[in-house]
Design a protein around this motif. Structure first.
Motif, PDB file in Angstrom:
ATOM      1  N   ASP A   1       3.018   1.332 -15.003  1.00 27.67           N
ATOM      2  CA  ASP A   1       3.367   2.223 -13.894  1.00 27.67           C
ATOM      3  C   ASP A   1       3.382   1.428 -12.586  1.00 27.67           C
TER       4      ASP A   1
ATOM      5  N   ASP B   1       0.788  -1.224   0.000  1.00 25.02           N
ATOM      6  CA  ASP B   1       0.000   0.000   0.000  1.00 25.02           C
ATOM      7  C   ASP B   1       0.823   1.278   0.000  1.00 25.02           C
TER       8      ASP B   1
ATOM      9  N   ALA C   1       2.077   2.070  -9.662  1.00 25.63           N
ATOM     10  CA  ALA C   1       0.794   1.951  -8.958  1.00 25.63           C
ATOM     11  C   ALA C   1       0.003   0.758  -9.484  1.00 25.63           C
ATOM     12  N   THR C   2      -0.021   0.585 -10.786  1.00 19.26           N
ATOM     13  CA  THR C   2      -0.706  -0.566 -11.378  1.00 19.26           C
ATOM     14  C   THR C   2      -0.006  -1.855 -10.985  1.00 19.26           C
TER      15      THR C   2
ATOM     16  N   ARG D   1       4.358   3.740  -0.851  1.00 22.70           N
ATOM     17  CA  ARG D   1       5.265   4.013  -1.959  1.00 22.70           C
ATOM     18  C   ARG D   1       6.562   3.219  -1.875  1.00 22.70           C
TER      19      ARG D   1
ATOM     20  N   ARG E   1       1.676  -2.480  -8.247  1.00 22.84           N
ATOM     21  CA  ARG E   1       1.325  -2.799  -6.856  1.00 22.84           C
ATOM     22  C   ARG E   1      -0.050  -3.457  -6.785  1.00 22.84           C
TER      23      ARG E   1
END
Length: 166
Positions: A134, A62, A136-137, A64, A139
């Motif tokens: 990216d 969750d 975020a995707t 960074r 993760r």
């Protein structure tokens, strides 16, 4: 120690007992060793594992800093793609996984594409770069693969041996 656990649980919930069941998932035999327990824990949706006086937790995807974590396929997991034929022509691909106990499930091309570059050395960010995606995707996809019991996260090599955060 076990009595303290029961008393704390009772104070917190009003239920004066803790039910201890066998520890296994998806038709696997009950764990017998600490190594079995860790393997089962990593391939399950459990949040914490207690081994003696130690508490083990999984790294969170969750935040960074999780981009540096290294996704690894859980022991015995295999990925497959199959093209059936019909009247001499290839049909759309079917993407699947198999666990070490023989459980088979469908994966879908998107998750398959994210799982395929896992080599045990690339970080989440590096896999995202390989796939031109990216972080975020990445993760999100790795969190989904972890919920399915296919992928676990480990610290990058330069952090191995350091105490893991709980």
């Amino acid at each position: 120690h076990y009595r303290e656990v029961i008393e704390h649980f009772y104070r917190s919930t009003g239920v004066p007992l803790v039910l201890n069941t066998s520890f296994n998932v998806r038709g696997e035999p009950a764990v017998e060793t600490p190594e079995d327990a860790i393997r089962c824990f990593l391939a399950s949706n459990l949040d914490a594992l207690y081994l003696g006086s130690r508490r083990l937790t999984k790294h969170s995807l969750d935040d960074r800093s999780s981009a540096d974590l290294v996704p690894v396929l859980c022991d015995g997991v295999s990925l497959g793609v199959e093209h059936a034929t019909l009247e001499g022509g290839a049909q759309p691909a079917v993407y699947s996984f198999r666990t070490r106990t023989g459980h088979v499930g469908h994966l879908g091309q998107q998750l398959f594409d994210w799982a395929r570059p896992i080599d045990g050395t690339r970080s989440i960010a590096a896999v995202a770069e390989v796939l031109n995606g990216d972080v975020a995707t990445a993760r999100l996809r790795f969190a989904e693969l972890a919920r399915m019991g296919l992928v676990a996260m480990r610290l990058p090599a330069e952090h191995e041996g350091a105490p893991a955060p709980s």
